[in-house]
Design an enzyme around this catalytic site. Structure first.
Site, PDB file in Angstrom:
ATOM      1  CB  SER A 129     -59.438  11.545 -73.452  1.00  0.00           C
ATOM      2  OG  SER A 129     -58.361  11.877 -74.303  1.00  0.00           O
ATOM      3  CE  LYS A 184     -58.525  11.908 -69.731  1.00  0.00           C
ATOM      4  NZ  LYS A 184     -57.312  12.670 -69.710  1.00  0.00           N
ATOM      5  CG  HIS A 187     -56.045   8.201 -72.656  1.00  0.00           C
ATOM      6  ND1 HIS A 187     -55.638   9.511 -72.530  1.00  0.00           N
ATOM      7  CD2 HIS A 187     -56.577   8.101 -73.893  1.00  0.00           C
ATOM      8  CE1 HIS A 187     -55.912  10.164 -73.650  1.00  0.00           C
ATOM      9  NE2 HIS A 187     -56.475   9.337 -74.489  1.00  0.00           N
ATOM     10  CG  ASN A 188     -53.981  11.578 -69.582  1.00  0.00           C
ATOM     11  OD1 ASN A 188     -54.913  11.127 -70.223  1.00  0.00           O
ATOM     12  ND2 ASN A 188     -54.040  12.758 -69.007  1.00  0.00           N
ATOM     13  CD  GLU A 191     -52.254  12.746 -74.171  1.00  0.00           C
ATOM     14  OE1 GLU A 191     -51.847  13.856 -73.792  1.00  0.00           O
ATOM     15  OE2 GLU A 191     -53.419  12.344 -73.949  1.00  0.00           O
TER      16      GLU A 191
END
Length: 483
Positions: A129, A184, A187-188, A191
């Protein structure tokens, strides 16, 4: 015997930047791209005079590598990854390592780890990222896969990762098979949530308070100097100050339809599969879907009515209330994301280090913020913390923000301004702190129409009952499905 420390396949912007980053940290990198012209141009251009070896075939790439060979794929997620794995396997030897640095969907990584290990090789699926900037100067890396591969790639990945206080790298082993890509993906999703919350704050300031882009720039600048300090608040500050050629704010000329690549949607689907209430991220994904219906919305705007936004109170006080609502909602979003990781860890048998994950996200990545340091502390104090809202620091923050948060949601709703992320976060908070919810009625309904049975408050858990509600139903009950 080759001399390169690592081979990288896929010279798009992320791949190229990672190679430049590795080389700048003292590693020799061999590169290959399906369109070989890209290799030639890269080696003659940006990579000229550097410890970067161009390869015109996979055989040549593999031959240039030190053992155990490490080959990193920076290709489009999906079938291209499988294609390259199959092309590489015959060229590699037991103990060699294939690394997928793309945004692969975690079930694919689980499958590929098993497949590659069966061939005697090792596999890593790592989230990367930070975008192109991060790839070049220090990304956040989330590696998972074959644990035996980690010691061989650790020096390279930690050297190129972003560093935070005390020089600790934003890269740590996450867990087995698809754990890295799962983290990940979350995480996105987070976001998506952070961005939607910021957009709702902007919407309220613009359409309810009537602030100009310049005034909003000043607000975000101030927010970035306090507890909301983060990469996304920082870039929002800069976006609002950016002028088009005619001197007007560029942001207002951008079409209001959001795109998405699917990682937020995957996070939502994973939450449905796990039975975890990931409400805020779900709303963030749906808000993008709603924004995409631009023509329909323009037609509906001519027909459907609602209140005209009108604000009479103290603007400065309300801006502070929005800040608090944003902070409290952000806490809820991260609490939900962590709950999802905890549930998936049980499902897939991963041993996740939750404080470590917060540290990986502390720098280099899109959601980097001061706030993540507090999450790391929360899990250091209590590694088994079931929900971030129960940590004393976050509990106190939400309590302090609560009145403002409710005021912002109520004001937005009565003025017809959609704030799905703010309100879903508040509803989750209120639901989570309710010892009793109306699901008792829901279970009665399910038992009435489908004989789905229910448990009773005055009997031990695990005993199921069925009522013949109408007198004409039988005593046979259906099997139960509990989330």
């Amino acid at each position: 015997m080759g001399e390169a420390d690592l081979g990288l396949i896929g010279l798009a912007v992320m791949g190229e930047n990672l190679v430049m980053n590795m080389e700048s940290k003292g590693f020799t990198v061999a590169v290959f791209n399906r369109t070989v012209e890209k290799v030639t141009n890269f080696v003659a251009g940006r990579a000229k005079g550097k410890k970067i070896i161009g390869a015109s075939s996979l055989e040549e790439l593999v031959a240039s590598l030190k053992k155990p060979r490490k080959v990193m794929l920076m290709v489009k997620a999906g079938p291209p990854v499988d294609t390259f794995i199959d092309l590489l396997i015959p060229l590699l030897e037991p103990g060699d390592i294939i690394i997928d640095g793309g945004n692969s969907h975690f079930p694919d990584t689980i499958r590929r780890t098993k497949y590659v290990e069966e061939k005697g090789l090792l596999y890593i699926g790592t989230g990367v990222s930070g975008g192109e900037e991060g790839a070049l100067h220090g990304p956040s890396l989330m590696p998972g896969g074959s644990p035996a591969a980690w010691p061989h790639v650790q020096p390279i990945l930690q050297a190129i990762a972003a560093k935070v206080e005390g020089g600790s790298p934003c890269c740590e082993w996450v867990g087995e098979d698809g754990a890295g890509h799962f983290v990940k993906m979350v995480h996105n999703g987070i976001e998506y949530g952070d961005m939607q919350l910021i957009c709702e704050a902007y919407h309220l300031m613009k359409d309810l308070l009537g602030l100009s882009a310049e005034e909003m720039h000043a607000v975000f600048k101030e927010w970035n100097e306090g507890e909301l300090n983060s990469y996304l608040i920082e870039i929002t500050r800069d976006i609002l100050a950016y002028k088009d050629e005619d001197g007007t704010p560029l942001v207002e000329k951008i079409l209001d339809t959001a795109g998405q690549k699917g990682t937020g949607k995957w996070t939502g689907i994973a939450a449905f599969n796990e039975g975890v209430p990931l409400t805020l991220i779900g709303e963030a994904v749906f808000s993008r879907c709603l924004s995409a219906l631009k023509e329909e919305r323009e037609a509906a705007a001519q027909v459907l009515t609602g209140p005209r936004p009108k604000f009479t109170g103290d603007k400065q006080a309300f801006i502070e209330a929005i800040r608090q609502a944003l902070y409290a909602s952000k806490i809820v979003s991260y609490a939900q994301g962590y709950t999802l990781m905890r549930s998936a860890a049980q499902t897939y048998g991963w041993n996740l280090n939750y404080g470590g994950i917060a540290l990986i996200w502390r720098g280099g990545c899109i959601i980097r913020s001061v706030f993540l340091g507090k999450i790391k502390e929360a899990f250091e104090k209590d590694p088994k913390l079931p929900n971030l809202l129960l940590d004393p620091f976050f509990k106190a923050k939400v309590e302090a923000a609560q009145e403002s948060w409710r005021q912002v949601c109520a004001t937005a709703l009565s003025n017809g301004i959609p704030v799905p992320a703010f309100t879903s976060a508040l509803c989750y908070y209120d639901g989570y702190r309710s010892a009793r919810l109306p699901a008792n009625l829901l279970q009665a309904q399910r038992d009435y129409f489908g004989a789905h049975t229910y448990e009773r408050v005055d009997r031990p858990r695990g005993e199921f009952f069925h009522t013949n509600w109408t007198g004409s139903g039988g005593s046979t009950s259906a099997t139960t499905y509990t989330v």
